[in-house]
Structure formats: structure tokens, C-alpha cells
Design a protein around this motif. Structure first.
Motif, short mmCIF file in Angstrom:
data_model
loop_
_atom_site.label_atom_id
_atom_site.label_comp_id
_atom_site.label_asym_id
_atom_site.label_seq_id
_atom_site.Cartn_x
_atom_site.Cartn_y
_atom_site.Cartn_z
N UNK A 1 1.00 -1.23 -0.08
CA UNK A 1 -0.21 -0.09 -0.14
C UNK A 1 0.91 1.06 0.07
N UNK A 2 0.65 2.06 -0.86
CA UNK A 2 1.21 3.40 -0.77
C UNK A 2 0.77 4.16 0.47
N UNK A 3 1.64 5.01 1.06
CA UNK A 3 1.45 5.66 2.22
C UNK A 3 1.92 7.32 1.90
N UNK A 4 1.06 8.14 2.61
CA UNK A 4 1.18 9.50 2.32
C UNK A 4 1.55 10.39 3.43
N UNK A 5 2.43 11.09 3.51
CA UNK A 5 2.51 12.14 4.56
C UNK A 5 2.31 13.56 4.23
N UNK A 6 1.03 14.22 4.63
CA UNK A 6 1.07 15.63 3.97
C UNK A 6 1.59 16.46 5.35
N UNK A 7 1.93 17.75 4.84
CA UNK A 7 2.31 18.78 5.67
C UNK A 7 2.44 20.14 5.07
N UNK B 1 5.21 10.55 -0.97
CA UNK B 1 4.39 9.37 -1.00
C UNK B 1 5.54 8.16 -1.00
N UNK B 2 5.02 7.24 -0.40
CA UNK B 2 6.19 5.85 -0.25
C UNK B 2 5.90 4.97 -1.29
N UNK B 3 6.35 5.33 -2.61
CA UNK B 3 6.11 4.41 -3.76
C UNK B 3 7.46 4.54 -4.46
N UNK C 1 8.79 14.21 -9.47
CA UNK C 1 8.84 12.98 -9.51
C UNK C 1 10.24 12.43 -8.56
N UNK C 2 11.12 13.34 -8.67
CA UNK C 2 12.49 12.60 -8.13
C UNK C 2 12.30 12.67 -6.81
N UNK C 3 11.42 13.44 -6.09
CA UNK C 3 11.22 13.44 -4.59
C UNK C 3 9.95 12.83 -4.10
N UNK C 4 9.35 12.28 -5.08
CA UNK C 4 7.93 11.39 -4.79
C UNK C 4 7.05 12.15 -4.20
N UNK C 5 6.98 13.66 -4.51
CA UNK C 5 6.06 14.59 -3.83
C UNK C 5 5.41 15.25 -4.53
N UNK C 6 4.14 15.73 -4.23
CA UNK C 6 3.06 16.58 -4.85
C UNK C 6 2.77 17.65 -3.86
#
Length: 115
Positions: A1-7, A24-26, A73-78
Motif C-alpha cells: 500500500x502507498x502511504x502519504x505524509x501531508x504537511x 508518497x512511499x512508492x 517525481x524525483x522526490x515522490x512529492x506532490x
């Protein structure tokens, strides 16, 4: 499962700005559509913005021209850059991925807009 950490949430006055981040952990982040949702107290969760793997974006009408979704995409971050904030933007903001079934929700990040 993909996990997300919002901040990045916080309290701001109307007209202010905030920049939200979601990690995102993917290992295949770049292939996903990424979404930002929000849920105001007592209301259903709503889709705010989406960014596809190719970079195209869509927004709900109430945030068009004020919010900008982007991805690294290099940081897996949106990211969600929110400008000209209004009290009605007050909500907990979450990210998730697509297409298909959504992953479990992260803890979200609270955004409060008040005088």
C-alpha cells in the motif's frame, strides 16, 4: 500500500497563501495521477485538484486561478500552492493517487483561514 505524509498546513488570514506538500512511499510515483482532496468539518471529502503523469492538471471550479498543483517525481512529492485563500478553504487537506482504487488516507494537514 502507498502511504502519504501531508504537511504545510496552518492558520492564515483571508488573502494569504500556503504551500502544502505530500510525500508518497512508492517507487512508481511518476506513473500515478496524484490528487489533492479536502474535507471541511461536517462535509464530505471533495476532490480539489489532480495532476497526471504527463503534467496536465485539473481543478474544481472553486479553486481555479487560486490553487496550483505540481509534482516532483524525483522526490515522490506532490504540492499544492494555495493563494488568495478564503474562509471556505478551511479544511483538512489530503493527497491520494490514481487511477483506480484510492490508497488508505494519510493524516492530512489542517488549513484554517480566518480573520
Amino acid at each position: 500500500q502507498v502511504q502519504f505524509v501531508e504537511s504545510g498546513g496552518g492558520s492564515v488570514q483571508p488573502g494569504g497563501s500556503l504551500r502544502l506538500s505530500c510525500a508518497a512511499s512508492t517507487s512508481i510515483f511518476s506513473s500515478y495521477v496524484m490528487y489533492w482532496y479536502r474535507q471541511a468539518s461536517g462535509k464530505q471529502r471533495e476532490l480539489v485538484a489532480a495532476i497526471r503523469s504527463g503534467g496536465s492538471t485539473t481543478y474544481t471550479d472553486s479553486v481555479k486561478g487560486r490553487f496550483t498543483i505540481s509534482r516532483d517525481n524525483a522526490k515522490n512529492t506532490v504540492y499544492l500552492q494555495m493563494n488568495s485563500l478564503k474562509p471556505e478553504d478551511t479544511a483538512v487537506y489530503y493527497c491520494n493517487k490514481g487511477p483506480g482504487r484510492l490508497s488508505p488516507w494519510g493524516q492530512g494537514t489542517q488549513v484554517t483561514v480566518s480573520p
